[in-house]
Design an enzyme around this catalytic site. Structure first.
Site, PDB file in Angstrom:
ATOM      1  N   PRO A 110       0.801  -1.230   0.000  1.00  9.50           N
ATOM      2  CA  PRO A 110       0.000   0.000   0.000  1.00  9.50           C
ATOM      3  C   PRO A 110       0.828   1.271   0.000  1.00  9.50           C
ATOM      4  CG  PRO A 110      -0.032  -1.036   2.165  1.00  9.50           C
ATOM      5  CD  PRO A 110       0.660  -1.993   1.249  1.00  9.50           C
TER       6      PRO A 110
ATOM      7  N   GLY B 179       6.233  -2.072  -7.375  1.00  4.69           N
ATOM      8  CA  GLY B 179       7.233  -1.891  -8.412  1.00  4.69           C
ATOM      9  C   GLY B 179       8.015  -3.181  -8.570  1.00  4.69           C
ATOM     10  N   ASP B 180       9.291  -3.077  -8.943  1.00  8.39           N
ATOM     11  CA  ASP B 180      10.104  -4.276  -9.138  1.00  8.39           C
ATOM     12  C   ASP B 180      10.747  -4.776  -7.847  1.00  8.39           C
ATOM     13  OD1 ASP B 180       9.728  -4.618 -11.970  1.00  8.39           O
ATOM     14  OD2 ASP B 180      10.942  -2.816 -12.247  1.00  8.39           O
TER      15      ASP B 180
ATOM     16  N   ASP C 142      19.296   4.992 -10.358  1.00 10.46           N
ATOM     17  CA  ASP C 142      18.278   4.127  -9.777  1.00 10.46           C
ATOM     18  C   ASP C 142      18.132   4.366  -8.276  1.00 10.46           C
ATOM     19  OD1 ASP C 142      16.391   2.181  -9.492  1.00 10.46           O
ATOM     20  OD2 ASP C 142      17.676   0.504 -10.000  1.00 10.46           O
TER      21      ASP C 142
END
Length: 313
Positions: free
Chosen positions: A13, A69-70, A162
């Site tokens: 969440p 996400g990843d 990143d």
């Protein structure tokens, strides 16, 4: 699939400041329409998903779906790989994803291969129909631990972008563009050993799948199941080359691919397809593994061929 089994769906969440929850609400009606059985778990803290998948009985589970996400897929896949019954699980449990974060490279890859748009409705359809493919993972052996990667290992410029852009997560995928532009203007040089050869890098990226985020086709020759790792790097050279090549990664035009699938890098840009490699950072720059921060340390990488099942046409 066994109709007595169910999906485990993990929703972060906090991902994208509520974005993941919104994406799950888009996908839910599609799973319900196909009468898919599932259990939803809202993650409450970092590594919640990892702890659950590492310890719980998964005999009634046929798929694990990650809405984030990843980072959450990295967490989940490593938990499953660390289990004593991994060999059985690798055959019985399939991984699915919904694009609920800022990167979403995994979701982009699976929907692109399935000739679908990258959105939660498309991902939910893949999961509901239950079509699966086998994909590779990359085993990364480090001094203190082993990690499996489905996406990438990055160092130098790409690692800085990143990990350095984490404070800009509220911008979604635009965080990479904004921080990447700033870092490209003020480039650094990074020393490391690649396959025992000491070099000065501006850029180093080893990928398993073609996308590094949902709008960066950074490894256009990469395939999820070819048993190879796509390694790209730029040694110390012209400042402008990194800028130009980075901009072309939106559509993968920074390299040329001939009719036989051979890659033709441009300039000092190197693009290699390998089964294994070694990498040892010298400059103090963190490693980014599937977008997660790891301290700089020696790595031995090798492909684990077709070892993971994913929802994909």
């Amino acid at each position: 699939m066994d109709i007595s089994k169910q999906l485990l769906i993990f929703v972060n969440p906090a991902s994208g400041k509520g974005h993941a929850l919104k994406e799950w609400n888009k996908a839910k009606p599609i799973l319900d329409k196909f009468n898919v059985k599932y259990l939803v778990i809202m993650t409450q803290y970092q590594n919640h998903c990892h702890e659950y998948l590492l310890k719980e009985d998964l005999s009634n589970v046929y798929g694990v779906v990650l809405v984030s996400g990843d980072g959450l897929p990295h967490e989940a896949i490593n938990a499953l790989y660390a289990r004593s019954d991994w060999e059985q699980i690798s055959q019985s449990i399939t991984i699915g994803v919904l694009p609920g974060g800022s990167g979403n490279a995994f979701a982009k890859t699976l929907t692109k291969l399935s000739q679908l748009e990258c959105n939660s409705e498309s991902c939910a359809l893949l999961i509901a129909k239950g079509m699966t493919r086998q994909m590779d993972l990359i085993l990364l052996e480090m001094p203190q631990k082993k990690v499996v990667s489905f996406l990438s290992l990055a160092y130098a410029f790409i690692s800085e972008v990143d990990l350095g852009s984490e404070s800009l997560r509220f911008l979604g995928g635009a965080r990479f563009d904004i921080y990447g532009t700033w870092r490209a203007l003020f480039q650094k040089k990074y020393q490391a050993k690649y396959n025992n050869q000491q070099m000065m890098f501006r850029y180093f990226l080893a990928q398993k799948i073609p996308y590094i985020s949902d709008n960066y086709l950074s490894a256009p020759a990469a395939q999820i199941d070819d048993g190879l790792i796509d390694v790209q790097y730029l040694e110390d050279g012209d400042w402008s080359q990194l800028v130009k090549l980075s901009l072309k990664q939106y559509d993968g035009s920074h390299v040329e691919i001939d009719e036989q699938g051979n890659v033709k890098p441009k300039g000092n840009w190197k693009y290699e397809k390998v089964k294994e490699y070694t990498f040892e950072p010298i400059t103090n720059c963190p490693l980014s593994i599937d977008g997660e921060r790891y301290p700089p340390q020696p790595v031995k990488a090798k492909v684990l061929h077709k070892i993971l099942k994913v929802f994909c046409y």
